[in-house]
Design an enzyme around this catalytic site. Sequence first.
Site, mmCIF file in Angstrom:
data_model
loop_
_atom_site.group_PDB
_atom_site.id
_atom_site.type_symbol
_atom_site.label_atom_id
_atom_site.label_comp_id
_atom_site.label_asym_id
_atom_site.label_seq_id
_atom_site.Cartn_x
_atom_site.Cartn_y
_atom_site.Cartn_z
ATOM 1 N N GLN C 183 -12.008 -0.078 3.985
ATOM 2 C CA GLN C 183 -10.762 0.630 4.258
ATOM 3 C C GLN C 183 -10.232 0.137 5.602
ATOM 4 O OE1 GLN C 183 -9.621 3.156 1.737
ATOM 5 N NE2 GLN C 183 -11.027 1.720 0.723
ATOM 6 N N GLY C 224 -6.425 12.185 1.013
ATOM 7 C CA GLY C 224 -6.960 10.881 0.628
ATOM 8 C C GLY C 224 -6.264 9.720 1.323
ATOM 9 N N HIS C 225 -6.755 8.536 1.057
ATOM 10 C CA HIS C 225 -6.214 7.354 1.742
ATOM 11 C C HIS C 225 -4.782 7.055 1.286
ATOM 12 C CE1 HIS C 225 -8.551 4.575 -1.320
ATOM 13 N NE2 HIS C 225 -7.897 5.513 -1.929
ATOM 14 N N ASN C 226 -3.984 6.622 2.252
ATOM 15 C CA ASN C 226 -2.611 6.184 2.004
ATOM 16 C C ASN C 226 -1.676 7.307 1.578
ATOM 17 O OD1 ASN C 226 -4.460 3.539 1.041
ATOM 18 N ND2 ASN C 226 -2.791 3.172 2.481
ATOM 19 N N SER C 244 -2.752 7.947 -2.074
ATOM 20 C CA SER C 244 -1.425 7.361 -2.250
ATOM 21 C C SER C 244 -0.363 8.341 -2.729
ATOM 22 C CB SER C 244 -1.474 6.157 -3.211
ATOM 23 O OG SER C 244 -2.341 5.175 -2.697
#
Lengths: 332, 332, 332
Positions: C183, C224-226, C244
């Site tokens: 990441q 979460g990521h993004n 996302s």
Amino acid sequence: MSLTLGQIVESLGGTLVEGQPDRVIRRIAPLESADADSISFLSNPKYLPQLAASQAACVVVAPAQQAAAQARGACIVADNPYLYFARLTQLWKRAHADAAAAGVHASAVIHPEAVVHPSATIGPLCVVERGAVVGAGTVLKSRVTISEYCQVGERCLLHPGVVIGADGFGFAQERGVWVKIEQLGRVRIGNDVEVGANTCIDRGALDDTVISDGVKLDNLVQIGHNVHVGEHTAIAGNAGVAGSAHIGAHCSIGGASNILGHLKIADGVAISPTSVVMRSVTQPGLYTGIFPLATNAQWEKNAATLKQLHALRERIKALEKALGAPRSTNGN
Amino acid sequence: MSLTLGQIVESLGGTLVEGQPDRVIRRIAPLESADADSISFLSNPKYLPQLAASQAACVVVAPAQQAAAQARGACIVADNPYLYFARLTQLWKRAHADAAAAGVHASAVIHPEAVVHPSATIGPLCVVERGAVVGAGTVLKSRVTISEYCQVGERCLLHPGVVIGADGFGFAQERGVWVKIEQLGRVRIGNDVEVGANTCIDRGALDDTVISDGVKLDNLVQIGHNVHVGEHTAIAGNAGVAGSAHIGAHCSIGGASNILGHLKIADGVAISPTSVVMRSVTQPGLYTGIFPLATNAQWEKNAATLKQLHALRERIKALEKALGAPRSTNGN
Amino acid sequence: MSLTLGQIVESLGGTLVEGQPDRVIRRIAPLESADADSISFLSNPKYLPQLAASQAACVVVAPAQQAAAQARGACIVADNPYLYFARLTQLWKRAHADAAAAGVHASAVIHPEAVVHPSATIGPLCVVERGAVVGAGTVLKSRVTISEYCQVGERCLLHPGVVIGADGFGFAQERGVWVKIEQLGRVRIGNDVEVGANTCIDRGALDDTVISDGVKLDNLVQIGHNVHVGEHTAIAGNAGVAGSAHIGAHCSIGGASNILGHLKIADGVAISPTSVVMRSVTQPGLYTGIFPLATNAQWEKNAATLKQLHALRERIKALEKALGAPRSTNGN
């Protein structure tokens, strides 16, 4: 931070097409935000329109997309572009991150009777209690607790705030008062396991809680006492697995889903996010149970009717009888 | 690690039948994994077949199962075998664990104006802020935070990562911007309370958040500001209780269930795991609201129909009218 | 701890009616528990009956309630009493809390290449990693982790146990084995953001995870990521936002709700607690999806019928056809 295309294919394989090996890459980026210094990838043919429009210096594609990619410019052809992308992120990190020196941070609290492999990395403000074992190459980021006698295998990665080996939730009742069942088991974690931030894995009551090799747990996951999670199963964020549930290998457990206690989940089962498993699942496949979202006004009408659903079925049966309709084959 | 059968009945009572008091027990184990050095227990008659097959050196049983147990070998007869088992785990832990020395670990950060009872145990890397109070015999495992002026009673057990007294989630709005309502209340925790790993109990806005005597909270539970939890209520992992909800005494709140704000839950209510309480519950009993799991294909069909549920009811009413059918007594 | 009514209106405005400026106030309290030393407030006309009965020394009311309040005794008239109350809690805290000295607690672990503004406050046992940035006036309470290169803006408040910048949950598959996607992105948090206890915000895979100005996150939230969260959006406890997803500005995301990955939520959307967002939401409004709670017996009957819901619809269609009934306009 940079790598050349030549360095990339030398390390990761694949075939460089229409590109110069000395071309310098400064970023890994998605197709749509890639610029002329970026490498990108196409993992799903449905993004082909984005491929054509991408400004990327080079795109990793599968053989089937080589023609389309080549028409645009440089590409690397690889059997599994998404896997290639994963390996590329690893190469990138190795090339650019500081060598995270193995060893124990001065602020960590390690019991003298804990066993930490010399190649393990124990980050700031971690706690490793008496008799705990941390295997070779394993990394505990900051503020991780490994409780007494729990075992973590090799090459694991535990993110900040993880708690391994708190007591399972076990009590007997005596005239309305809870009497604690001391949790005498451990947690045993295999190799190549990743555990997300603030996730908790409870120790077993008598036997152990077991997390098998290659399991990946996301953040804020709750694993109850005496749970077994099979090899290479992934469990997404906020999910909960209640005590003594056994989850098979190669399962995907969606975020915020819950598996009730004492159930068995077969190998290869996928559970949709937020779904609740109330009975054992014996066959592989995708299972779901989600109340569909609606405007609040629509939901109120449907939810009110849902409370009479059984009665509605009875009314349909009565209508069928009155009409002399043939019994449905869909149930009764 | 061992105890003799004689030591066990001397400490915990019960009647040893068909067994030698000097028989050495090295493990407590479930019936099915018990070996010849193990003591086990039968808490539910439905496991009688496992009793017969068990290799345990001795089994704790209720009087009604004495005959069956005796036919197999040594047993201890006790009125409530599960409670006996709980007491046995406590005896086992006392006999074998290191005397956890009371006191404050050198790495903990205790404000000079905090009040920690000399018989309390404050583990590594805990934080006890100004004016906080920790009662006699209470244990804070590693990495627990007790915020300013919060109170923890006697004989409590707080697991790693617990946060007592973070701000409740309170804001006013001013032209679309959130304006913080400072949280001026405290958390007050009674005696004999257990709080699971990474669980959060927020401080009150004006009045206090109150956790009564004997409450047991599992891991990753969220307790909002100004919540009251009544005596001897248990709340399982991942559950959430929103602000100002009042939960009665002797309730069981299932894992991942949620209780919305400002509701009242009567004494003796049980909520099934993952269920959502949207209205106050005034009568004891078991309450449930779970979308049933199905294969994804089945779920898709049913979920699509669910969105038209109210319309289906209207169609049934129209059919009933067309047929001149008698109105159902089940509602309309 | 006290302020006079005169000090209050001098600081916060509003008009003091029927009250002496030198009247000493020792508590802020809800109407029903206020005593003769308390100031209280009426934010909603439905609590007018409680106003009449309140023992408060003074009540903050809107102009429309001035007459009713005046009949009872002293009041402060302000356009938005709830906002006035928020400001009053802030005044109270400033007047009575110790000036929390800015600076870094001796037990915190700050990487030499982290950038912490001199006016920021880093509490006990926090970790700020290499390249991380903490802005002016920001407060990290105890045991917060800011991971490598993540950025926190100005005047933010991060509660105990927060983890900023753990790895997002990203893996490729190679013959059933998960291969980590490193990441490489960061977390960027704007100004005036509050993050609740034990909440986790993951770093982006390639691009960054973005939390905009004025966002408020409650405890135990998973981002979460993004993910992007728009300005002044509030997310309540236990909620999860999968990778996302993009949430607009001025949204209210209820406790324990979940937003699945890659979705877009428009500005001004409100999601009810525990609801699951499975598709993008393009229009502002309130959306809900909650299985209604019932007694367990009722739920069992309705849940069993729910599994045949699609079949019931087919039976209704068959009945309609048999009767020659007009097709419903409500769907088919």
